[in-house]
Design an enzyme around this catalytic site. Structure first.
Site, PDB file in Angstrom:
ATOM      1  N   HIS A 314       0.849  -1.184   0.000  1.00  0.00           N
ATOM      2  CA  HIS A 314       0.000   0.000   0.000  1.00  0.00           C
ATOM      3  C   HIS A 314       0.883   1.232   0.000  1.00  0.00           C
ATOM      4  CE1 HIS A 314      -2.147   3.288   2.139  1.00  0.00           C
ATOM      5  NE2 HIS A 314      -3.181   2.862   1.452  1.00  0.00           N
ATOM      6  N   GLU A 339       1.566   0.242  -5.945  1.00  0.00           N
ATOM      7  CA  GLU A 339       0.620   1.336  -6.119  1.00  0.00           C
ATOM      8  C   GLU A 339       1.386   2.588  -6.523  1.00  0.00           C
ATOM      9  OE1 GLU A 339      -3.334   2.765  -3.682  1.00  0.00           O
ATOM     10  OE2 GLU A 339      -1.655   1.935  -2.553  1.00  0.00           O
TER      11      GLU A 339
END
Length: 397
Positions: A314, A339
């Site tokens: 993340h 990400e």
């Protein structure tokens, strides 16, 4: 080399929206300085005032010491020893939460120092890379005042991401759950309609993930909906249940045809062991600043590899965290995506301006970082521009 100071800088965008589900509107930037003039930078994705206090607050006794006081005078190369010292002697006030996040920012900065001192990119210090490039996915956060506008916005973002060169994207479908704060309230049928529309828009030569942000209260409700997605080829479903519902996650892992992903909030490898062994998730998502830094994220990655799990980190802060995430991804074989949003697609001023983006995307791939340390340079003008004017979180805005 010795650590001589740890600086904490709270940054806040002027038009901060408290009801917006985006933590890229503020930041805690940590700068660790040394007696040789080399400094490192790090950041963490949590309440910046809390993390700053965890670093700067004085200690009261041997098991509740202040992190900064603990680390002054230590050798920044001793990352594992520093991590254990901070974890042990803040145990009564820490072990999880803001203290671990604060440790994560510091640890990130220490690896930056080591790379700069040796003239090597951090991933080389983590063991080198088994891959030639990193594959990013675009996180797509839509807007709108109705379900139709929300769907159209997300479809437009998905098409734009594919045209920009991405080979994968994650749909942020926030239609309820704890992240819902007066936005668009939708049904499970609306969710299915949105995901279907996005798949039809980008075709099947493009990987799609879906993040529903802890939407469902139980596994049965989730399964009832996602069984309708069997023909949509979803790469993973992120955080379908509240993160403490490990039994529910285990049921999803057993019965879902889609990989189940979670872990953005987890602190330390110990919480990830529970999530992987009891929750049986398929994809672990450590946030480097929250999990405890690169030192702890690498431990999580190795634990996941031993269990046959994927790592997809993340990252929703600035170029500092993005760089750290890229170095982690480069160094481990079980990380298929990270990400990532380039500055041109970012709505967050901090993500656009805080650092020069060192990562270059070509044909949907990121080249391995080659600059020493994390490879980022702080924009001092942006640091000054977005510096919080007050130290009290209640009055800073």
């Amino acid at each position: 080399m010795k650590i001589t100071d740890i600086e904490c800088h709270i940054l806040v965008v002027p038009a901060l929206q408290k009801d917006l589900t985006s933590s890229s509107q503020d930041d805690l930037v940590v700068i660790v300085r040394t007696d040789e003039g080399i400094f490192g930078v790090g950041e963490t994705d949590t309440g910046p005032w809390l993390a700053k206090a965890a670093i700067e607050a004085p200690g009261s006794h041997t098991m509740a010491l202040g992190i900064k006081d603990l680390l002054i005078g230590m050798d920044p190369f001793d990352t594992s020893a520093i991590w254990e010292k901070a974890y042990t002697y803040t145990a009564m006030s820490g072990r999880r939460g803001a203290v671990i996040c604060a440790m994560g920012a510091i640890d990130m900065a220490l690896w930056d120092i080591k790379g700069k001192a040796l003239g090597l990119p951090v991933y080389k210090l983590l063991g080198g890379s088994p891959k030639e490039y990193i594959t990013p996915y675009a996180s797509l956060l839509p807007n709108g005042n109705s379900i139709q506008e929300y769907r159209e916005s997300l479809v437009d973002w998905a098409i734009k991401a594919k045209q920009f060169g991405f080979r994968a994207a994650k749909l942020e479908c926030l239609l309820g759950g704890p992240y819902y704060h007066g936005g668009i309230q939708g049904t499970d049928e609306d969710l299915t309609e949105i995901v279907t529309a996005c798949r039809e828009a980008v075709g099947f030569d493009f990987d799609l993930m879906v993040d529903v942000a802890y939407l469902w209260r139980d596994a049965a409700s989730c399964l009832r909906t996602i069984r309708k997605w069997e023909d949509l080829d979803i790469y993973f479903l992120e955080t379908p249940l509240w993160i403490d519902n490990l039994d529910g996650y285990a049921r999803l892992a057993r019965e879902s045809h889609i990989r189940i992903a979670a872990g953005e909030w987890q602190n330390t490898r110990f919480e990830f062991m529970d999530l992987m062994d009891k929750g049986m998730i398929d994809v672990a998502q450590p946030d480097i600043g929250r999990v405890g830094g690169l030192t702890e994220a690498l431990r999580v990655a190795h634990l996941a590899q031993d269990r046959g799990k994927l790592i997809v980190p993340h990252c929703w802060k600035t170029g500092i965290g993005i760089a750290a995430t890229a170095h982690l991804a480069a160094s481990i074989p079980n990380c298929p995506f990270i990400e990532f949003l380039p500055a041109k697609l970012c709505e967050s001023a901090l993500r656009r301006e805080l650092v020069a983006d060192p990562l270059i995307m070509k044909e949907g791939r990121l080249m391995l970082p080659d600059k020493p340390g994390l490879g980022v340079e702080l924009n001092l003008d942006a640091m000054e521009k977005y510096a919080a004017k007050q130290t009290n979180a209640l009055t800073a805005f």
